[in-house]
Write a protein that holds these residues in place. Sequence first.
Motif, short mmCIF file in Angstrom:
data_model
loop_
_atom_site.label_atom_id
_atom_site.label_comp_id
_atom_site.label_asym_id
_atom_site.label_seq_id
_atom_site.Cartn_x
_atom_site.Cartn_y
_atom_site.Cartn_z
N ALA A 183 16.11 14.12 12.67
CA ALA A 183 14.80 13.50 12.84
C ALA A 183 14.47 12.63 11.65
O ALA A 183 14.91 12.89 10.52
N SER A 184 13.73 11.58 11.90
CA SER A 184 13.24 10.70 10.83
C SER A 184 11.85 10.24 11.20
O SER A 184 11.48 10.18 12.37
N GLY A 185 11.05 9.95 10.18
CA GLY A 185 9.69 9.51 10.46
C GLY A 185 8.98 9.09 9.19
O GLY A 185 9.50 9.24 8.08
N GLY A 186 7.81 8.52 9.37
CA GLY A 186 7.03 8.09 8.22
C GLY A 186 5.93 7.14 8.64
O GLY A 186 5.65 6.94 9.83
N GLY A 187 5.30 6.55 7.66
CA GLY A 187 4.22 5.61 7.91
C GLY A 187 3.84 4.88 6.65
O GLY A 187 4.24 5.26 5.53
N SER A 188 3.08 3.80 6.81
CA SER A 188 2.66 3.02 5.66
C SER A 188 1.39 2.26 6.00
O SER A 188 1.05 2.04 7.16
N ILE A 189 0.70 1.84 4.96
CA ILE A 189 -0.46 0.96 5.07
C ILE A 189 -0.13 -0.30 4.28
O ILE A 189 0.15 -0.23 3.07
N LYS B 5 -1.47 -0.88 9.61
CA LYS B 5 -1.09 0.53 9.51
C LYS B 5 0.04 0.80 10.50
O LYS B 5 -0.11 0.53 11.69
N THR B 6 1.15 1.33 9.99
CA THR B 6 2.34 1.54 10.82
C THR B 6 2.85 2.97 10.67
O THR B 6 2.86 3.51 9.57
N ALA B 7 3.26 3.56 11.77
CA ALA B 7 3.87 4.88 11.76
C ALA B 7 5.07 4.87 12.71
O ALA B 7 5.06 4.15 13.71
N TYR B 8 6.09 5.65 12.39
CA TYR B 8 7.28 5.71 13.24
C TYR B 8 7.86 7.12 13.22
O TYR B 8 7.66 7.89 12.29
N PHE B 9 8.57 7.44 14.29
CA PHE B 9 9.20 8.76 14.40
C PHE B 9 10.40 8.65 15.32
O PHE B 9 10.37 7.93 16.33
N GLY B 10 11.49 9.33 14.97
CA GLY B 10 12.68 9.35 15.82
C GLY B 10 13.37 10.69 15.74
O GLY B 10 13.35 11.36 14.70
N ILE B 11 13.98 11.11 16.84
CA ILE B 11 14.69 12.38 16.86
C ILE B 11 15.90 12.26 17.77
O ILE B 11 15.85 11.58 18.80
N GLU B 12 17.00 12.89 17.36
CA GLU B 12 18.22 12.96 18.17
C GLU B 12 18.63 14.42 18.30
O GLU B 12 18.61 15.17 17.32
N LEU B 13 18.99 14.81 19.51
CA LEU B 13 19.41 16.17 19.80
C LEU B 13 20.81 16.16 20.39
O LEU B 13 21.18 15.23 21.12
N SER B 14 21.60 17.17 20.07
CA SER B 14 22.94 17.28 20.66
C SER B 14 23.25 18.74 20.97
O SER B 14 22.84 19.65 20.24
N GLY C 95 0.82 -1.20 0.00
CA GLY C 95 0.00 0.00 0.00
C GLY C 95 0.85 1.24 0.00
O GLY C 95 2.07 1.19 -0.21
N PRO C 96 0.25 2.40 0.25
CA PRO C 96 1.00 3.66 0.22
C PRO C 96 1.88 3.81 1.45
O PRO C 96 1.61 3.28 2.52
N GLY C 97 2.96 4.58 1.27
CA GLY C 97 3.86 4.86 2.38
C GLY C 97 4.62 6.14 2.14
O GLY C 97 4.77 6.59 1.00
N ILE C 98 5.09 6.72 3.22
CA ILE C 98 5.90 7.93 3.14
C ILE C 98 6.93 7.89 4.25
O ILE C 98 6.67 7.39 5.34
N GLY C 99 8.13 8.38 3.95
CA GLY C 99 9.18 8.42 4.95
C GLY C 99 10.14 9.54 4.64
O GLY C 99 10.27 9.98 3.48
N GLY C 100 10.83 10.01 5.65
CA GLY C 100 11.77 11.10 5.42
C GLY C 100 12.73 11.28 6.57
O GLY C 100 12.51 10.76 7.68
N VAL C 101 13.80 12.01 6.31
CA VAL C 101 14.77 12.38 7.35
C VAL C 101 15.04 13.87 7.23
O VAL C 101 14.95 14.45 6.14
N PHE C 102 15.37 14.50 8.34
CA PHE C 102 15.69 15.93 8.36
C PHE C 102 16.78 16.15 9.39
O PHE C 102 16.72 15.62 10.50
N THR C 103 17.79 16.91 9.02
CA THR C 103 18.87 17.24 9.93
C THR C 103 19.16 18.74 9.86
O THR C 103 19.04 19.36 8.79
#
Length: 811
Positions: free
Chosen positions: A277-283, A314-323, A259-267
């Motif tokens: 940060a990274s995150g996304g989801g899918s069906i 249905k799955t979603a995920y998110f992660g973030i790291e700070l320094s 099914g559809p999905g989206i994911g990405g990373v941002f720094t």
Amino acid sequence: MKFKHAIIRLIIISTALFTKNITVFGQTSTDHHINGIVADSATKHPLPMVTVRLKKANNETVQIMVTQGDGSFKFSAVIPALYTLSVEAIGYGFKTISVDLIRFRSKTIDLQSIYLGDSMVGLKEVAITGDRPVIRRKADRIIYDLKADPESKINNVLTMMRKIPYLSVDGDDNLLMKGNSSFKVLINGKPSGSLEGNLKAVLKSIPASTLESIEVITTPPSKYDAEGLAGIINIITSKKINDGFNGSVNVNESFPIGGPGIGGVFTAKSGRFGVAASGGGSIYHSPKTFNTNKRVDAIGITLEQEGNQRSTNKTAYFGIELSYLVDTLNLLTAQLNYNLSRVNDHSAQASELRGLNGFLQQYGFENENKASSYGIDAGFNYEMGFKAMKNRLLTFSYLFGSSLNDKNGGIMFDHRVNFTTPDFLQTDHHQFKEHTFQVDFVTPVKKLNIEAGIKGILRKNTSDFDYSLLNTAMGQYERTPLLSNSFSNTQNVFSAYNSYRLILNSWNISAGIRFEETVISADFSGTTSLAEQNYFNILPSVAIGKGFKNGTSINFGFSQRIRRPGINRLNPYVDRSNPNYEVTGNPDLRPVLLNNLQFGYGSNKKLSINIGLDYSFMNNLDLQVVNFNPATQISRVTYANTGKSSSSGGNFNLSYPVSSCYNASLNGNAMYLWLSGQDNGQPVKNDLLLYAVILSNVVRLSHGWALNADVGLNSRNPTGLQGYTNGFFYNAFNFNKEIIKDKFSIGGGIKNPFTKYRNRVNTTFGPQFSQVFESRNYFRSFNFNLNYNFGGLKDRINKNRVGIKNSDIAR
């Protein structure tokens, strides 16, 4: 008292280990020479085959050499003068260092580590570059560079795992490492409770283009937790930034399955502060498919079942790291990961039981099952440096992890003949919580790196399960106390480790030892303690690697690993969705200890070769067992410490650039497994030859086009002491087109175009029965995706070099 004794024992051990490190003897040399090690600025991994030139002030080259397998180089018999050291490697920026042999009294200059960053090319610059190597071998691990593989732009992470040495994916999309389902998965070197129990769904939902590399650590050093029999898989996310920002976004679609999905990373980074940060989801949709099941017992009674099933996940995920870099000696970091999953399953089945004299029983049922889960982990690290020695570090870390899983099922029967079980509801609510405290100390002494640390992990698993039977007279469901209960399991692990790493010319040697004390208690509510366990393990680890001037390397390794049973194996909740089968855990399970020997060979010439040989053995193995009761005609599926096993095999990866635009690679593994145990007191053997191989073909055309064709073959795989699944043939064809170079691309493809369905056959056997379950699953699928990269600055946010990460990826 057990906790007190465990803590006192570990304090004594760790104190002795730290004290032991005080005295280290060095040696001097009478030759004028310059030493150093070239390493990647991001991963801190040494870089072999890097060209290093020693030049005079007038730019005249005096000596040229290539770094060894451990990244080291040495210029000998150098006349005192002013020199410039130039270092250059394909894919990295050019670097020069001034060296003054006149000003220093010492005849030896040790430059220690020289870090190379990614090369950057401006709009008006021209650079001659080569392809990045996809695979790099180290003494204790394999590193697979996803950025160097064009297929990463069109596949999810689980699909890419098929191409990585030591890894394979079975017919049910379960990830295996060296043919074993027991391994630890880390994200950027840190454990992630958010992945526990939901690994398959999360890996399917992450676009491979949003990651940088995957490490397969086959001989984990002693600083790692000892859990995970086969080793450790470390997923490295992309974090290329300087003051500024960048990132990528991937949108994908797969059908009819998926099914559809989206994911990405941002720094982003500004001064001393950085964020990644990274995150996304899918069906993931599985359309209706059909299955059959046939079981025959020793006296000829036959159970035949036909059914169908469909599901949506249905799955979603998110992660973030700070320094935050407080100053040159103090660094604060923090991380947060979260994932969420929702599953809706529908299944239906018709069942018939026949004996030698004819028909015995009949029923049909429909099952509506809903499940939800979430996982979260959050932690912080404080790293303190020392003015006297830059690479001496003391790190304090804390990590909290939690996951929650809820299952709700409703079973409604029809077409009853000699069957009286009423309709029922079953629920299970199980939760996991973990607190981790850790202190690490690392100090270099010349070419020797010494590490030591102590750690405490406090875990708690709980499960509340209920059964409610339909009271037809009242027209409502009533809780059944005999089939309902709550279960609690606590597992506390206290550990200390000491390890040494020596880089000596072309040799890279690491050795260490880990001490772990485990205290376990388990009980049902309202009853006396069900089980208490307390065990102490001494776990050594040794890895030796040697690089040669011709670009080849060899490595040897030995390690002991442990698997402590998790909540899925311990949980006494009984799933009775199919009345002729009961699936449950075993609260009395004990841990399993694995001994592993391995040898590896690598060559990074035009024909890239990576070969690994393994031998391992285990006793007291916790295996899935099937106990069949002829009187009730019920098969009970559970786990027991009944087996022992040994295995011998090899892994290989070959890659060859056939031409400037065509590259072929072959990745595979083969292993013979000797597996034995007992079923109802009778001996059972399940010896198998296991293998998985995939041939990948990559064609790079002009104008940004890339074509890929993969062909793979998997053997049957064991499902426990008494079963195995059939093998299968896999193929996929994909394309990728760069619309804007290094910025925007589109891709798509088809998996298994010649086979719409795959018949999965699961064979189970025992002294009193034989069974064959066959399901027809969608195999052919189409996929399409868009990938967009933004930003362009290439440096890294600050992160701890040690901490609760169980790895040395940042060293």
